[in-house]
Design an enzyme around this catalytic site. Structure first.
Site, short mmCIF file in Angstrom:
data_model
loop_
_atom_site.label_atom_id
_atom_site.label_comp_id
_atom_site.label_asym_id
_atom_site.label_seq_id
_atom_site.Cartn_x
_atom_site.Cartn_y
_atom_site.Cartn_z
N SER A 7 0.85 -1.18 0.00
CA SER A 7 0.00 0.00 0.00
C SER A 7 0.89 1.24 0.00
CB SER A 7 -0.90 -0.01 1.24
OG SER A 7 -1.52 1.25 1.37
N HIS A 32 -1.31 -1.57 -4.26
CA HIS A 32 -2.57 -1.16 -3.63
C HIS A 32 -2.59 0.37 -3.51
CE1 HIS A 32 -6.04 -2.06 -0.98
NE2 HIS A 32 -5.63 -1.02 -0.25
N ASP A 34 -4.92 3.51 -2.21
CA ASP A 34 -6.06 3.87 -1.36
C ASP A 34 -6.61 5.24 -1.76
OD1 ASP A 34 -6.21 1.68 0.59
OD2 ASP A 34 -4.19 2.33 1.16
N MET A 36 -9.22 8.03 -0.99
CA MET A 36 -10.10 8.49 0.11
C MET A 36 -10.61 9.89 -0.20
SD MET A 36 -7.86 7.33 3.40
CE MET A 36 -6.96 5.77 3.45
N HIS A 65 -8.46 0.75 -4.16
CA HIS A 65 -9.42 0.58 -3.07
C HIS A 65 -10.11 1.92 -2.84
CE1 HIS A 65 -9.71 -0.11 1.63
NE2 HIS A 65 -10.91 0.01 1.05
N MET A 67 -12.32 4.35 -1.04
CA MET A 67 -12.99 4.66 0.24
C MET A 67 -13.67 6.01 0.04
SD MET A 67 -9.92 3.36 2.64
CE MET A 67 -8.89 3.28 1.21
N MET A 135 -11.62 -5.46 5.63
CA MET A 135 -10.81 -4.50 6.40
C MET A 135 -10.55 -5.06 7.79
SD MET A 135 -10.18 -2.02 4.38
CE MET A 135 -9.18 -1.19 5.61
N ASP A 173 -6.77 -6.31 4.51
CA ASP A 173 -6.16 -4.97 4.48
C ASP A 173 -6.22 -4.34 5.86
OD1 ASP A 173 -5.26 -2.45 3.80
OD2 ASP A 173 -6.97 -1.96 2.51
#
Ligand code: DX5
Ligand code: ZN
Length: 225
Positions: A7, A32, A34, A36, A65, A67, A135, A173
């Site tokens: 990540s 990965h 993230d 957000m 991913h 979010m 998660m 994760d």
């Protein structure tokens, strides 16, 4: 085989070019990313332009991913960038089946569950996704501690996937490190996301080489999560 997905959120972002070179050299299975939005989680990270730049620097498949609230608003744009694995939170949309089938037209579709969301919420969705991302911390930040109450959830998810005979990967994760990775893999997870567990290590490349060696999982199951 256990796939490793570093990540990059936990890496030194001012050194991202070098980090990507290292990940290319090691040949990690996935990267990965993230995403957000500051609404679904209390943090803001990367957007489309950032992912586009990363795509130019690596051939390693990206595991994005989301979010974000209203993931349907962003999915198509990420898919157009060539993102290979794209996941969103069940908690963030009212129409998960519609979104999963749309993602599946262009890539691997993943559904993500927060720690407090039970597996039973997937009752009418099994078979609709290519991977399930559980998660094991509350999403929003790298460097948090693995929630031990998630161990049973991982095992139960693996049992469901096996009993339904599904072609579905199981990704975990949050809070994974060199100590607990073998145990988590032994529960049936086949994709491990690591942020601080790699980039907080004194030698991230060495940590990755250990994590990517299959014998690491057969020789070193520790009960210490
Ligand atoms: C948390 C993110 C994770 C995080 C993992 O919201 O989804 O991917 O970056 O970092 P670690 O492994 O440090 O918990
Ligand atoms: Zn993540």
């Amino acid at each position: 085989m256990v796939k490793i997905a570093p990540s990059i959120l936990a890496s030194d972002l001012c050194e991202l070019g070098r980090t990507l070179e290292m990940l290319n050299r090691v040949g990690v299975h996935l990267i990965h990313v993230d995403v957000m939005d500051g609404h679904f989680v209390p943090n803001i990270t990367f957007g489309l332009d950032f992912v586009r730049q990363i795509k130019r620097k690596t051939k390693i498949p990206l595991d994005v991913h989301l979010m974000v609230k209203n993931p349907e608003f962003f999915c198509q744009q990420f898919l157009e960038l060539g993102v290979e694995y794209l996941s969103f939170h069940l908690e963030a949309t009212s129409h998960p089946q519609r979104l999963l089938s749309k993602i599946r037209e262009q890539g691997k579709a993943g559904i993500v569950l927060n720690p407090a969301t039970p597996l039973s919420f997937l009752e009418y969705l099994w078979g609709e996704f290519d991977f399930l991302l559980l998660m094991t911390v509350n999403p929003g930040f790298a460097g948090q501690k693995f929630l031990p109450q998630m161990e049973g959830k991982i095992r139960e998810a693996k049992q469901k996937i096996s009993s339904f005979n599904l072609d579905c990967e199981l990704e975990i994760d949050g809070g994974i490190n060199l100590m607990n990775a073998p145990l988590i893999a032994s529960y049936g997870a086949n994709i491990l996301v690591l942020g601080a567990g790699i980039f907080g290590h004194p030698d991230p490349e060495e940590a990755l080489l250990r994590l990517m060696n299959p014998s690491f999982y057969t020789n070193s199951v520790s009960n210490d999560v």
